[in-house]
Design an enzyme around this catalytic site. Sequence first.
Site, PDB file in Angstrom:
ATOM      1  N   THR A 153     -19.338 -27.499 -22.891  1.00 26.40           N
ATOM      2  CA  THR A 153     -19.511 -26.083 -22.503  1.00 26.40           C
ATOM      3  C   THR A 153     -18.636 -25.861 -21.264  1.00 26.40           C
ATOM      4  OG1 THR A 153     -21.524 -26.637 -21.263  1.00 26.40           O
ATOM      5  CG2 THR A 153     -21.816 -25.762 -23.478  1.00 26.40           C
ATOM      6  N   LYS A 179     -22.263 -34.451 -23.016  1.00 20.36           N
ATOM      7  CA  LYS A 179     -21.707 -33.273 -22.352  1.00 20.36           C
ATOM      8  C   LYS A 179     -22.631 -32.892 -21.205  1.00 20.36           C
ATOM      9  CE  LYS A 179     -22.771 -29.480 -22.847  1.00 20.36           C
ATOM     10  NZ  LYS A 179     -23.648 -28.653 -21.949  1.00 20.36           N
ATOM     11  N   THR A 190     -30.613 -34.248 -18.531  1.00 23.23           N
ATOM     12  CA  THR A 190     -30.425 -32.803 -18.579  1.00 23.23           C
ATOM     13  C   THR A 190     -29.099 -32.466 -19.201  1.00 23.23           C
ATOM     14  OG1 THR A 190     -30.893 -30.880 -17.278  1.00 23.23           O
ATOM     15  CG2 THR A 190     -29.284 -32.374 -16.396  1.00 23.23           C
ATOM     16  N   GLU A 276     -20.554 -28.873 -12.776  1.00 25.90           N
ATOM     17  CA  GLU A 276     -19.890 -27.578 -12.697  1.00 25.90           C
ATOM     18  C   GLU A 276     -19.217 -27.366 -11.349  1.00 25.90           C
ATOM     19  OE1 GLU A 276     -22.252 -24.944 -16.015  1.00 25.90           O
ATOM     20  OE2 GLU A 276     -22.952 -24.853 -13.959  1.00 25.90           O
ATOM     21  N   SER A 407     -21.065 -13.867 -19.457  1.00 25.68           N
ATOM     22  CA  SER A 407     -20.025 -12.968 -19.946  1.00 25.68           C
ATOM     23  C   SER A 407     -18.786 -13.737 -20.354  1.00 25.68           C
ATOM     24  CB  SER A 407     -19.685 -11.938 -18.879  1.00 25.68           C
ATOM     25  OG  SER A 407     -19.173 -12.585 -17.746  1.00 25.68           O
TER      26      SER A 407
END
Lengths: 407, 407
Positions: A153, A179, A190, A276, A407
């Site tokens: 992702t 991932k 997680t 991230e 978005s």
Amino acid sequence: MEKIKGGVTAAKGFKAAATAAGIKYTDRTDMAMIYSIVPCQAAGTFTTNIVKAAPVKWDQKIVKESRAAQAVIVNAGIANACTGEEGMAYCSQTAKKAAELLNVSEDAVLVASTGVIGKQLPMDKICAGITAMAPQLTDTYEAGHAAALAIMTTDTHEKEVAVTFEAGTKTVTIGGMCKGSGMIHPNMCTMLSFITTDAAISKELLQEALSEDIKDTYNMISVDGDTSTNDTVLLLANGEAKNPKITEKNADYEAFVKALNYVNTTLAKQMAGDGEGATALFEVKVIGAESKEQAKVLSKSVITSSLTKAAIYGHDANWGRILCAMGYSGAVFDPEKVDLYFESKAGKMQIIKDGVALDYSEEEATKILSEPEVTAVADVKMGDATATAWGCDLTYDYIKINADYRS
Amino acid sequence: MEKIKGGVTAAKGFKAAATAAGIKYTDRTDMAMIYSIVPCQAAGTFTTNIVKAAPVKWDQKIVKESRAAQAVIVNAGIANACTGEEGMAYCSQTAKKAAELLNVSEDAVLVASTGVIGKQLPMDKICAGITAMAPQLTDTYEAGHAAALAIMTTDTHEKEVAVTFEAGTKTVTIGGMCKGSGMIHPNMCTMLSFITTDAAISKELLQEALSEDIKDTYNMISVDGDTSTNDTVLLLANGEAKNPKITEKNADYEAFVKALNYVNTTLAKQMAGDGEGATALFEVKVIGAESKEQAKVLSKSVITSSLTKAAIYGHDANWGRILCAMGYSGAVFDPEKVDLYFESKAGKMQIIKDGVALDYSEEEATKILSEPEVTAVADVKMGDATATAWGCDLTYDYIKINADYRS
């Protein structure tokens, strides 16, 4: 034990495929399939979040009740979490479609999803994806690699690993892919991780090996302290290595556990380092602890501290935040006995002795902290237990990615 | 109860002063002094972090053992934490200097520090600061306001509040000031807060009122999940209102508790809304809970979630992250029964009914979430208990402030 090139197709008898189903992303693959040519023993560990995604519930039932698993269908883009009965029905439809095409029973199909919470899966696209993948299944390295790419992702790179070890006269292989890279605070884990092995091993020992190992691997990483609704580790063993079946805790079991630990540690560290927005893998080792549990609580508290993570991003030797995070962890220790070191490829230096700062060079410390992998070692001088936790720095890009993820 | 203009000098008999001592900042005031014309009953609550700053240890002793407190010396810039015996000696020297100049005993002087961990205080500057402030002490609004400005670190504005209420035929005042704004995850609280009152009240009831109230106020806010080494709330009561002394839990005590709660809630919300880098105050109300404890655990988990905080920054109605954070909180509830609402000055709308998203307008939701104060209300439909927690959004500026706080 030997590290080899490969991922989920490294072990004998495992095939994979990937496809661009257009679930959310329009310019990349977003579905993967893993398939074993023979039925597997399946073990799994799942999120402890009360809010469990539909695929988690589905897989928990399969791992517990089904006699054999043979395929895994994964999609990225939509998590199928908070989707009610409709979401559960979609798991069943996914399994049914795969079962038909692969000629296996519906309860031999595991499913996993990752992505946005609360949206329903587009079942037409999912079914079209399964139909596209089934005839493409191969056991090549490239097929496993394609699967590792398809499940990403916000990950910036694919994550896979494989090792071999000897059991009896046979070579056994364990390979895996996973991932991340947000909502990462495993408890269980997680994230999604898929491990395949051609070991012949009983279901009971397979589950025990996995359940024990995640405590030192996936459960010791954190990206943001948020335990996901979808966390899943699946471990499939198909016996194709033809080793003497492992049914007791003998030397072969120990070798299996060791190899599994290597695979899981490698994948867990890859996930932490690719958190991230991360620019660095941040490793925290607590040594000299009274117990392993104490060492774990202390090390996890440090890698979870937003202030410490921001300091790592700034290459700032802000050791006060590390001591502070140890202090509020809940574990008991004497702050006035703690020694602290920073370490990386650029060197190693002691920062604190007995809870007070040494007259160290800030310039040198910053140099050590400017590497892509940095380690803090805290010695609490109470005993012999140690633990290691892995996290990442907290950066502008974490905010950017998460301020408007949908978005 | 009536809200009035003012802070720590609002209550009768309290004076304050501030000065630029040049401890770390060179272009602003960085020391404050609070003084009561008569000895006070003192209550305090302190960080639960095992790593306790020297001033915390000093104040704990004073609050516990000293018969009366009369002055508080505060500095910003250096926290005097992880400073060993030298740091403790500096507390004593600070108190001694103030005691001499104010003609009070050394154990009537409380001290508090905030700023960088691990550096020693420049005692020459601290002593010069005390010498400068002592003759400036006045009971004006301006003096209290100057003190509120002087204790700020990364705060963007000063925080103060005052109220009056009637006890017998007398008007009692409670005023206070506090500072945030990082390392804020109170447990006890995670910041400095100073409350003064002219109420006549017993030491026991003063401490009980404070200890109970922080559970619903300071302990319900979080900026970054990091519990500081220096968290301190001090409450001084000097009896100058001449009300009938509160020595039992009568109507006057209830009025005092209510006014104290207003003061603490106001200061706590100001701290949360002015969290490092914050653009919005994020309030989370859990209603319909089985117990207050459950409601607290759920609401605090949501305001602490990095992913949720980043979504609030993005004005993104990412309700999945809120449900996810409730799910990993440790509190038991049925996710499929949860209703969720977003609310602000721009309106109120329901987002989830029974755990599943309604067909709401994203545009309208974004409008509601674009206000400087936004509220999420989660109804878990299990009982009548409620709790409210306050946090802030997670922004680029939080990273900027903390990636290199020390330089």
